[in-house]
Design an enzyme around this catalytic site. Structure first.
Site, short mmCIF file in Angstrom:
data_model
loop_
_atom_site.label_atom_id
_atom_site.label_comp_id
_atom_site.label_asym_id
_atom_site.label_seq_id
_atom_site.Cartn_x
_atom_site.Cartn_y
_atom_site.Cartn_z
CD GLU A 71 -0.05 -5.33 5.79
OE1 GLU A 71 0.15 -5.92 4.71
OE2 GLU A 71 -0.51 -4.16 5.86
CG HIS A 110 -3.09 -3.79 3.35
ND1 HIS A 110 -2.11 -3.03 3.95
CD2 HIS A 110 -3.94 -2.91 2.76
CE1 HIS A 110 -2.34 -1.75 3.73
NE2 HIS A 110 -3.44 -1.64 3.00
CB CYS A 120 -0.96 -0.05 1.19
SG CYS A 120 -2.38 1.03 1.00
#
Lengths: 82, 229
Positions: B203, B201, B86
Site C-alpha cells: 500500500e 508494504h 506488516c
C-alpha cells in the site's frame, strides 16, 4: 464481600530453545564486552505476574494458551504459589 | 465493492491503506474500528501495519483477539479476500489464520528500506500473473518469519509461499534475506489462497511519486474482487 487476600501466580514465557533469540544475543555480546568471557549465551524471556482471587491451575493454563504464550515460538511454565 | 481497513489502537498504516485504495486504485474503502462486530457490506479486508496495542506481549497478540477479529475469521473462512501487511501479517499469524510467527529481526535492527521480492505463487487471488521481481518498502523490527521445517514443507507443497526476499536480480543470498526469515519467506497464503500476509508494504508503493508502483501488482487484486462481484 470482596476477597482481601490475593494470590500471585508467576508465569514464565520463554522462546523455544531451537529459535535464535536476537535480543538475548545482543545482551550476551554486551556482557562479553564487559569481560565476562565465561558467558556463552543469554536468553531473554518474560515473567508475568497474575494476581488472582485463588489459584486454579486449569484457568491459569487457559490464560497461557489463549493469550500469554504463542505455542509456535514459545514455552511457558507456571510457578505454583506456595 | 468496498474494502474494510481495520483500525487497531496503535496502527499507523491505516491511512496509507485507505488513501492507496481510494486515490491510487479508485476503490471504496472505509475504516472499521477494532471493537466493531460487523463486516456487513464489505467485500475485502485490509489489516494495516503499525504497532497495535503497543506491540505489548507479542506483536499482533492482543489485536488478534479484538472483537472484530471473530468477524475477520468468519470472513476468511468463507474464502473471502483478506490481506495483512506488516503488523497485519503478525495479527493474521497470531490469529492462526496463517501458519508461523514473526520474531525480532536476526540482525536486531529495525529495517526501513526497499526490498526485492520473488513472487513464488502466481495463481492465488493476490499474486495472479505477477511475473516480475517486485521492489517494495519494509519498515519493521520484528519480521523474521518462523515456522518449523514440517510446516515450511507443507507451505512449499501447497504453494502457500507467496513471496521470498531476493536481490535485484532475483537471486537468494544471505544479504537479501534482510531479517533472517526461515527460507527467506516474506509472505504466505492460507491453503485456500484468499488470505495473504506479508511484511513489505504494497500500500506504500502504488504511486510513482512515492518511489514505486510495484505494490499495484498485489493491490490490483482488489480490482479482480470488484469485477467478480
Amino acid at each position: 464481600m470482596p476477597k482481601l487476600s490475593m494470590t500471585t501466580v508467576r508465569v514464565y514465557v520463554t522462546l523455544k530453545p531451537s529459535l535464535l533469540d536476537s535480543a538475548g544475543r545482543t545482551v550476551a555480546g554486551a556482557l562479553q564486552k564487559l569481560g565476562y568471557n565465561e558467558l556463552h549465551q543469554a536468553r531473554i524471556g518474560k515473567l508475568i505476574e497474575l494476581q488472582v482471587e485463588e489459584y486454579d491451575e486449569v484457568r491459569i493454563k487457559e490464560m497461557c494458551d489463549k493469550l500469554l504464550a504463542n505455542p509456535v515460538i514459545e514455552d511457558y511454565t507456571i510457578e505454583v504459589p506456595r | 465493492m468496498k474494502v474494510a481497513v481495520i483500525r487497531f489502537p496503535g496502527a499507523n498504516c491505516d491511512q496509507d491503506a485507505y488513501f492507496s485504495l481510494r486515490e491510487d486504485l479508485g476503490i471504496q474503502a472505509e475504516y472499521v474500528w477494532h471493537e466493531d462486530h460487523s463486516l456487513e457490506g464489505f467485500d475485502a479486508v485490509f489489516l494495516p501495519g503499525g504497532f497495535s496495542y503497543g506491540d505489548y506481549l507479542r506483536c499482533g497478540a492482543m489485536a488478534s483477539r479484538a472483537p472484530i477479529m471473530a468477524e475477520v475469521r468468519r470472513f476468511a473462512e468463507e474464502g473471502r479476500p483478506v490481506i495483512g501487511a506488516c503488523n497485519g501479517f503478525q495479527v493474521l499469524c497470531e490469529a492462526g489464520l496463517l501458519p508461523g510467527a514473526l520474531l525480532l529481526n536476526a540482525g536486531q535492527k529495525f529495517l526501513c528500506k526497499d526490498v526485492y521480492l520473488a513472487v513464488e505463487n502466481r495463481t492465488s487471488l493476490w499474486t495472479r500473473g505477477v511475473d516480475k521481481i517486485l521492489r517494495l518498502p519494509i519498515a519493521h523490527g520484528e519480521g523474521r518469519y518462523i515456522a518449523d521445517e514440517d510446516a515450511v514443507a507443507r507451505l512449499e507443497d501447497n504453494g502457500q509461499i507467496a513471496f521470498r526476499y531476493v536481490d535485484a536480480s532475483g537471486a537468494r543470498t544471505d544479504e537479501s534475506n534482510v531479517n533472517g526469515s526461515a527460507h527467506a519467506i516474506a509472505g504466505v497464503l492460507n491453503t485456500k489462497g484468499n488470505v495473504l500476509g506479508l511484511m513489505p508494504h504494497p500500500e506504500r508503493a502504488t504511486k510513482a511519486l512515492l518511489g514505486s508502483t510495484d505494490g499495484l501488482a498485489i493491490m490490483n487484486a482488489f480490482h479482480l474482487v470488484a469485477s467478480n462481484r
